[in-house]
Design a protein around this motif. Structure first.
Motif, PDB file in Angstrom:
ATOM      1  N   LEU A  81       0.811  -1.304  -0.050  1.00 40.91           N
ATOM      2  CA  LEU A  81      -0.075  -0.013   0.014  1.00 40.91           C
ATOM      3  C   LEU A  81       0.815   1.248  -0.114  1.00 40.91           C
ATOM      4  O   LEU A  81       1.803   1.339   0.948  1.00 40.91           O
ATOM      5  N   ALA A  82       0.625   2.135  -0.782  1.00 43.16           N
ATOM      6  CA  ALA A  82       1.155   3.587  -0.912  1.00 43.16           C
ATOM      7  C   ALA A  82       0.367   4.524  -0.085  1.00 43.16           C
ATOM      8  O   ALA A  82      -0.754   4.396  -0.124  1.00 43.16           O
ATOM      9  N   PRO A  83       0.948   5.365   0.460  1.00 39.68           N
ATOM     10  CA  PRO A  83       0.159   6.315   1.237  1.00 39.68           C
ATOM     11  C   PRO A  83      -0.789   7.149   0.461  1.00 39.68           C
ATOM     12  O   PRO A  83      -0.611   7.686  -0.823  1.00 39.68           O
ATOM     13  N   GLY A 101       2.002  -5.921  14.525  1.00 40.59           N
ATOM     14  CA  GLY A 101       3.431  -5.927  14.057  1.00 40.59           C
ATOM     15  C   GLY A 101       3.315  -5.164  12.605  1.00 40.59           C
ATOM     16  O   GLY A 101       3.988  -4.242  12.262  1.00 40.59           O
ATOM     17  N   ILE A 102       2.426  -5.824  11.860  1.00 44.76           N
ATOM     18  CA  ILE A 102       1.875  -5.284  10.637  1.00 44.76           C
ATOM     19  C   ILE A 102       1.785  -3.847  10.383  1.00 44.76           C
ATOM     20  O   ILE A 102       2.079  -2.698   9.680  1.00 44.76           O
ATOM     21  N   SER A 108       5.144   3.238  10.930  1.00 42.74           N
ATOM     22  CA  SER A 108       6.337   3.885  10.861  1.00 42.74           C
ATOM     23  C   SER A 108       6.685   4.144   9.371  1.00 42.74           C
ATOM     24  O   SER A 108       7.381   5.076   9.130  1.00 42.74           O
ATOM     25  N   ALA A 109       6.133   3.469   8.238  1.00 43.64           N
ATOM     26  CA  ALA A 109       6.748   3.892   7.030  1.00 43.64           C
ATOM     27  C   ALA A 109       5.729   4.848   6.463  1.00 43.64           C
ATOM     28  O   ALA A 109       5.881   5.197   5.184  1.00 43.64           O
ATOM     29  N   GLY A 110       4.787   5.329   7.121  1.00 45.84           N
ATOM     30  CA  GLY A 110       3.800   6.243   6.662  1.00 45.84           C
ATOM     31  C   GLY A 110       2.726   5.627   5.753  1.00 45.84           C
ATOM     32  O   GLY A 110       2.133   6.617   4.974  1.00 45.84           O
TER      33      GLY A 110
END
Length: 255
Positions: A81-83, A101-102, A108-110
Motif C-alpha cells: 500500500l502506498a500512502p 506488527g504489520i 512507521s513507513a507512513g
C-alpha cells in the motif's frame, strides 16, 4: 455476487460505504470482491504475501470480472500500500501480535497516511491489537463477537479522529474500568478491558462469557497437568494460573 462466511460478512458490514479498501492478507480476495460487487466500495487493493493465495486472489478477481477495480498485489503486510491509496484497511485471520506488527511497520513507513478506519479480526491476542490502537490514537467505534464453525471471533472497528487530543480523551473514557468491581488497581482493571473488550464487557455479551468460560476450562486442564509435576517451576506456574482464573471469574461476575 459471491456469498461471504459469517465472519467475513461481519467485517464487510463495518466497512464505510464509498471507501477505497485495502485488504491485507486477502487470501482468495473474497472480501474485496464482495465489497466491490455489492457497490459498497468503488475500488480495492488485495494484498497477499504467499504465492498460492496470491494466485487464488488473482483468479477470483478475474473470474468476477473486476480486474479494472481490484488490484491484487503480492507483498508483505502493508508494503503493498502506498500512502493515500486507501480509506479503509482490513486485516483478518491472524494473531494479534502479527497483526500489530504489520500495523506498526505500516505506521512507521507512513503507509497508513490517509487511512480513516481499520477493520480488524485477530484470531488471538485481541488485547495486543486494542493496546496498539489506543497507543496510536485510533478510537474503537465498535466491537462484534460471533461464533462460526465452533470458533469464536472478535471484530474490531477503529477510526482516526481529526483531533489527536480528542482521541486520547475518548480512549481514556473508553478504557476507564471503574465500572468493574474488582479488587485490583486501576491499571489492573484496565488490562481486562484490553483483553475482553471495552464495548463487549459493558454490553455483557453472552458469547463473550462463553468464550472466557472455555478459557477457564483450558486453564483448569493445564493446572491439572501441572499438579502432576514436582518441579518448583510447575508449582509457581500453577499458582499464577490459579490467580488468573480467579480474576477471570471475578470479571465474568460483573457481566
Amino acid at each position: 455476487m459471491i456469498m461471504l462466511s459469517k465472519r467475513l460478512q461481519t467485517i464487510a458490514d463495518r466497512v464505510t460505504y464509498g471507501s477505497r479498501i485495502a485488504d491485507i492478507g486477502s487470501d482468495h480476495a473474497l472480501l474485496p470482491v464482495y465489497l466491490v460487487q455489492s457497490g459498497k466500495c468503488p475500488a480495492a487493493i488485495a494484498g497477499e504475501l504467499n504465492p498460492g493465495p496470491y494466485q487464488a486472489a488473482v483468479k477470483q478477481t478475474a473470474e468476477a470480472g473486476l480486474n479494472a477495480l481490484i488490484e491484487v498485489r503480492q507483498g508483505d503486510g502493508l508494503s503493498v500500500l502506498a500512502p493515500g491509496e486507501a480509506d479503509t484497511v482490513s486485516i483478518a485471520g491472524m494473531g494479534g501480535s502479527l497483526m500489530s506488527g504489520i500495523l506498526q511497520e505500516g505506521w512507521s513507513a507512513g503507509r497508513l497516511a490517509g487511512v480513516r478506519e481499520l477493520v480488524l479480526q485477530p484470531n488471538v491476542g485481541e488485547d495486543i491489537v486494542r493496546r496498539w490502537l489506543a497507543e496510536h490514537d485510533y478510537v474503537l467505534q465498535s466491537e462484534a463477537i460471533l461464533e462460526e464453525d465452533g470458533r469464536i471471533y472478535e471484530v474490531l472497528h477503529a477510526a482516526v479522529l481529526a483531533d489527536a487530543k480528542e482521541a486520547r480523551r475518548h480512549n481514556e473514557q473508553l478504557y476507564d474500568a471503574s465500572f468493574l468491581s474488582l479488587q485490583l488497581p486501576s491499571a489492573g482493571r484496565r488490562e481486562w478491558l484490553y483483553r475482553m473488550g471495552p464495548y463487549l464487557l459493558r454490553s455483557g455479551e453472552p458469547l463473550l462469557k462463553k468464550k472466557w468460560l472455555l478459557e477457564l476450562e483450558k486453564l483448569e486442564r493445564i493446572c491439572r497437568q501441572l499438579e502432576l509435576s514436582a518441579l518448583p517451576e510447575s508449582r509457581e506456574k500453577e499458582r499464577m494460573l490459579r490467580g488468573e482464573m480467579k480474576q477471570i471469574e471475578e470479571v465474568l461476575a460483573c457481566l
